[in-house]
Design a protein around this motif. Structure first.
Motif, PDB file in Angstrom:
ATOM      1  N   ALA A 150      -6.075  31.834 -36.347  1.00  0.00           N
ATOM      2  CA  ALA A 150      -7.162  32.409 -35.562  1.00  0.00           C
ATOM      3  C   ALA A 150      -6.857  32.376 -34.066  1.00  0.00           C
ATOM      4  N   GLY A 151      -5.679  31.868 -33.698  1.00  0.00           N
ATOM      5  CA  GLY A 151      -5.285  31.831 -32.297  1.00  0.00           C
ATOM      6  C   GLY A 151      -6.072  30.836 -31.470  1.00  0.00           C
ATOM      7  N   LEU A 152      -6.509  29.751 -32.120  1.00  0.00           N
ATOM      8  CA  LEU A 152      -7.338  28.775 -31.407  1.00  0.00           C
ATOM      9  C   LEU A 152      -6.663  27.414 -31.291  1.00  0.00           C
ATOM     10  N   TRP A 153      -5.597  27.201 -32.057  1.00  0.00           N
ATOM     11  CA  TRP A 153      -5.002  25.880 -32.180  1.00  0.00           C
ATOM     12  C   TRP A 153      -4.638  25.261 -30.834  1.00  0.00           C
ATOM     13  N   ASP A 154      -3.962  26.037 -29.994  1.00  0.00           N
ATOM     14  CA  ASP A 154      -3.481  25.469 -28.732  1.00  0.00           C
ATOM     15  C   ASP A 154      -4.617  24.979 -27.848  1.00  0.00           C
ATOM     16  N   GLU A 155      -5.782  25.603 -27.979  1.00  0.00           N
ATOM     17  CA  GLU A 155      -6.899  25.203 -27.118  1.00  0.00           C
ATOM     18  C   GLU A 155      -7.650  23.986 -27.658  1.00  0.00           C
ATOM     19  N   VAL A 156      -7.561  23.732 -28.956  1.00  0.00           N
ATOM     20  CA  VAL A 156      -8.406  22.670 -29.520  1.00  0.00           C
ATOM     21  C   VAL A 156      -7.628  21.538 -30.179  1.00  0.00           C
ATOM     22  N   GLN A 173     -16.088  32.119 -31.918  1.00  0.00           N
ATOM     23  CA  GLN A 173     -15.826  33.202 -32.859  1.00  0.00           C
ATOM     24  C   GLN A 173     -14.481  32.999 -33.553  1.00  0.00           C
ATOM     25  N   ARG A 174     -13.499  32.501 -32.806  1.00  0.00           N
ATOM     26  CA  ARG A 174     -12.209  32.238 -33.446  1.00  0.00           C
ATOM     27  C   ARG A 174     -12.318  31.054 -34.405  1.00  0.00           C
ATOM     28  N   LEU A 175     -13.193  30.098 -34.058  1.00  0.00           N
ATOM     29  CA  LEU A 175     -13.434  28.996 -34.994  1.00  0.00           C
ATOM     30  C   LEU A 175     -14.054  29.543 -36.282  1.00  0.00           C
ATOM     31  N   ALA A 176     -14.975  30.487 -36.142  1.00  0.00           N
ATOM     32  CA  ALA A 176     -15.607  31.076 -37.330  1.00  0.00           C
ATOM     33  C   ALA A 176     -14.561  31.783 -38.188  1.00  0.00           C
ATOM     34  N   ILE A 177     -13.588  32.436 -37.533  1.00  0.00           N
ATOM     35  CA  ILE A 177     -12.531  33.106 -38.296  1.00  0.00           C
ATOM     36  C   ILE A 177     -11.676  32.060 -39.022  1.00  0.00           C
ATOM     37  N   ALA A 178     -11.317  30.988 -38.288  1.00  0.00           N
ATOM     38  CA  ALA A 178     -10.515  29.926 -38.907  1.00  0.00           C
ATOM     39  C   ALA A 178     -11.252  29.323 -40.103  1.00  0.00           C
TER      40      ALA A 178
END
Ligand code: ATP
Ligand code: MG
Lengths: 270, 253
Positions: A150-156, A173-178
Motif C-alpha cells: 500500500a506504499g505506507l511501510w516506510d512512513e509507519v 486511506q493507504r492503511l485501509a488498502i493494506a
C-alpha cells in the motif's frame, strides 16, 4: 465488443486470467424502498486488471460497486433481479454466504476508515478474525508485506504500535488498502479512494494500485478522469443506473461509441 | 453585515446567564461545603469508614450486576434496533429508569428483604442498586453504540467479518470511552442513591438493620451536624470525581 481483447499495454497480464471474467452482470436491476437504483446493468469485468468506473454523481457507481460484494444487504427493502456473477458464483444466490464473498472481494471506501486500535492491529484485523494460522512472525510478515504494497511501510515502520487515529487522511486511506489486502483477496473494490486525500497521497495510492495489477483484480470508482486514464486498462461509463459504454480505456477515452460518453469525457455533460 | 443585538436576543442572552447561575451556584456551594468540612471526616466521632465501606460494597455489587447486563442489553438494542424484543428491552429500561429510587426500594423491600427472606443487607441493596443503575448503563451503551459511524461497521464487514465479530471487535471498542463514562455516571448515581438503599440496607427506624452507607450517614446525623456534613463532603467529592472522570471519558472518542 470483446471485453477481453484489445486492451492497450497489457502485456504483463497472464493470458489465463482473462479466461473467465471476474465479474459479469446481465440485465442486473437493484431496487430499494427509494425506487429502482440500478436499471439493467450489463457488464463484464476482466480479471487481473484495473477497471475504472466513471460517470456523473448519482449514476449508481457506488451502488453497483457495493453490489459486487453484497455490501448493501442492510439497505431497507433491497431487491435485485437479473444476473450478477463473481466468476462462476451468482452473487445474489440465496445460498451464498456474504461473509465468504467479502473475504475474497475486498472493499475500500471514499472516507478513510481506521479502527480504534494500533496501526499493526488494523492491518492484522482480517487475518485475526479469519483465524489464519500465520503465527506471530507470519502475521508480522503479512502486515509488513501489505503495508509495503500500500506504499505506507516506510512512513509507519517505527510506529506500528501507535494508534492508527494519529495518521493523516492520506495515510489512513493507504492503511485501509493494506488492511483490505491482508486477507489475500482476489479483488479489491475502491470507491473514490483518492477523493479526500492530497495529490501526494493520491500518487502513492495510484502507484500501489498499479503494482497490484495482475496479482489482483481492481475496480475503482473515480471522478478523476485523468486518474482513470492513468491507471485503468478497462473503463466503464455509467449513467442513470445503466452502463452506457465499457471497453479498453484507450478506446473509451479516444473513440467512444456513444455520444453521451463523449459528452461526459469532454465536460459537455448535462 | 453584523446587526446590533435586538431586545429578544438580549433577553435570551440574559436567560442564559440566569440558567448558568442556577446551575453553577449550587455546584459552587457543594464544592465549598465539601472543602470546608473535609477535616471533619477524620475528626468525626465514630468515623465514616463503615459508611464508606458500606457504600462502596453495595455500589460494587450493583455495578457487578448492572454493567454486564446493561452492556449486553445496550449493545443488543442498538445493533438490532427493531423487532419486538428490542422494543420490549427499550421500554422496560425506560420504565425502570423512570421509576424513582423509592419505587425500586419498596419493590426490593417487599420482594427480597421480606418476600425471599434475604433480610436487610448488601445482597438486597446491591440488587436494588443494580435496578437503579441498569437503565443508565443500557441508555449510555445504546447511545454510545448508535453513535459509532456505520463506516466503521462497513469497513469490518467488507473484510469478511460477521456481524457479531464486528460488534465486539470494532463497534464496542469504538464506543468504549462513552460506555465507560456512562458506567461512571451510573456509579455516581448509585453512591448518591438514598431511598432504594434505605429500603434494603435499613434506616434509622429499623434497629435490626446494621447496614451503613454514606447517604444514611448524611441524614441520620442531623443532630450532629458536623458528622453529617463530613459524610456529605465525602459523598460530594466522590460524586464530583466520578462525574469529572465520566466527562473526560465521554470527551475522548
Ligand atoms: N441507501 C440508499 N437508499 C436510497 N437511495 C440511495 C441510497 N444510496 C444511494 N441512493 C441513490 O441511488 C442513486 C445512485 O447513487 P450512487 O451512490 O450509486 O451514485 P454514485 O454514482 O456513486 O454518485 P457519486 O459519484 O456522487 O458517489 C442516487 O440517486 C442516490 O440518491
Ligand atoms: Mg458514489
Amino acid at each position: 465488443m470483446s471485453p477481453f481483447g484489445g486492451a492497450g499495454g497489457l502485456g504483463a497480464v497472464p493470458a489465463g486470467q482473462s479466461a473467465v471474467p471476474c465479474f459479469r452482470a446481465e440485465d442486473f436491476h437493484l431496487f430499494c424502498t427509494a425506487g429502482e437504483l440500478l436499471r439493467g446493468v450489463d457488464l463484464v469485468v476482466p480479471g487481473g486488471r484495473i477497471t475504472a468506473l466513471i460517470g456523473p454523481s448519482g449514476a449508481g457507481k457506488s451502488m453497483l460497486l457495493r453490489s459486487l460484494n453484497r455490501m448493501h444487504d442492510r439497505v431497507a427493502g433491497l431487491r435485485v433481479t437479473g444476473g450478477l456473477w463473481f466468476r462462476e458464483q451468482e452473487i445474489y444466490a440465496p445460498d451464498l454466504d456474504p461473509v465468504c464473498l467479502r473475504r475474497r472481494v475486498g472493499m475500500v471506501f471514499r472516507q478513510p476508515v481506521v479502527f480504534p486500535a494500533s496501526i499493526f492491529d488494523n492491518v492484522a484485523y482480517g487475518p485475526r478474525v479469519h483465524r489464519l494460522e500465520l503465527g506471530p512472525a507470519g502475521l508480522a510478515t503479512r502486515v509488513e508485506r501489505c503495508l509495503r504494497a500500500a506504499g505506507l511501510w516506510d512512513e509507519v515502520r517505527d510506529v506500528l504500535r501507535q494508534p492508527a487515529g494519529r495518521l493523516t487522511g492520506g495515510q489512513r486511506q493507504r492503511l485501509a488498502i493494506a488492511r483490505a489486502l491482508a486477507v489475500d483477496p482476489e479483488v479489491l473494490l475502491l470507491d473514490e479512494p483518492t477523493a479526500t486525500v492530497d495529490p501526494v497521497a493520491t500518487a502513492r495510492i495510484e502507484d500501489a494500485l498499479l503494482r497490484l495489477r495482475g496479482a489482483l483484480t481492481v475496480v475503482v470508482v473515480t471522478h478523476n478522469l485523468a486518474q482513470a486514464a492513468r491507471i485503468s486498462q478497462q473503463t466503464v461509463f455509467m449513467l442513470e443506473g445503466r452502463v452506457v459504454e465499457s471497453g479498453p480505456t484507450e478506446v473509451v477515452f479516444h473513440q467512444p461509441r456513444d455520444t453521451r460518453t463523449e459528452d461526459y469525457l469532454t465536460g459537455r455533460f448535462g | 453585515m453584523i446587526r446590533a443585538a435586538r431586545p429578544l436576543d438580549r433577553l435570551a442572552g440574559g436567560a442564559l446567564w440566569v440558567a448558568l447561575a442556577v446551575v453553577l451556584l449550587p455546584l459552587a456551594g457543594m464544592v465549598w461545603l465539601a472543602v470546608r468540612h473535609l477535616p471533619a471526616v477524620w475528626l468525626a466521632p465514630r468515623g465514616l469508614w463503615p459508611a464508606i465501606r458500606g457504600s462502596l460494597s453495595v455500589v460494587g455489587v450493583g455495578l457487578a450486576l448492572a454493567v454486564p447486563a446493561g452492556l449486553c442489553g445496550g449493545v443488543w438494542v442498538a445493533e438490532v434496533r427493531q423487532g419486538f424484543l428490542a422494543r420490549a428491552v427499550r421500554l422496560s429500561a425506560a420504565l425502570l429508569g423512570g421509576a424513582s429510587g423509592v419505587v425500586v426500594g419498596y419493590a426490593a423491600l417487599f420482594a427480597l428483604v421480606h418476600g425471599f427472606g434475604w433480610g436487610f443487607g448488601t445482597a438486597a441493596g446491591g440488587l436494588a442498586l443494580a435496578a437503579v443503575m441498569l437503565p443508565q448503563v443500557v441508555g449510555a451503551t445504546t447511545e454510545a453504540v448508535a453513535a459509532v459511524p456505520d463506516a466503521l461497521r462497513d469497513a469490518s464487514l467488507a473484510l469478511g467479518a460477521n456481524r457479531r465479530t464486528t460488534v465486539w471487535r470494532v463497534v464496542a471498542p469504538a464506543a468504549a470511552p462513552r460506555i465507560l463514562a456512562g458506567v461512571l455516571g451510573a456509579a455516581s448515581l448509585g453512591i448518591g442513591e438514598t431511598a432504594a438503599l434505605a429500603c434494603t440496607l435499613g434506616w434509622t427506624g429499623v434497629p435490626s438493620a446494621a447496614g451503613s452507607y454514606l447517604t444514611r450517614a448524611v441524614w441520620s446525623s442531623v443532630r450532629r451536624p458536623e458528622s453529617g456534613a463530613a459524610a456529605l463532603a465525602v459523598l460530594l467529592l466522590v460524586v464530583l470525581a466520578l462525574r469529572a472522570a465520566a466527562d473526560r471519558m465521554g470527551g475522548r472518542s
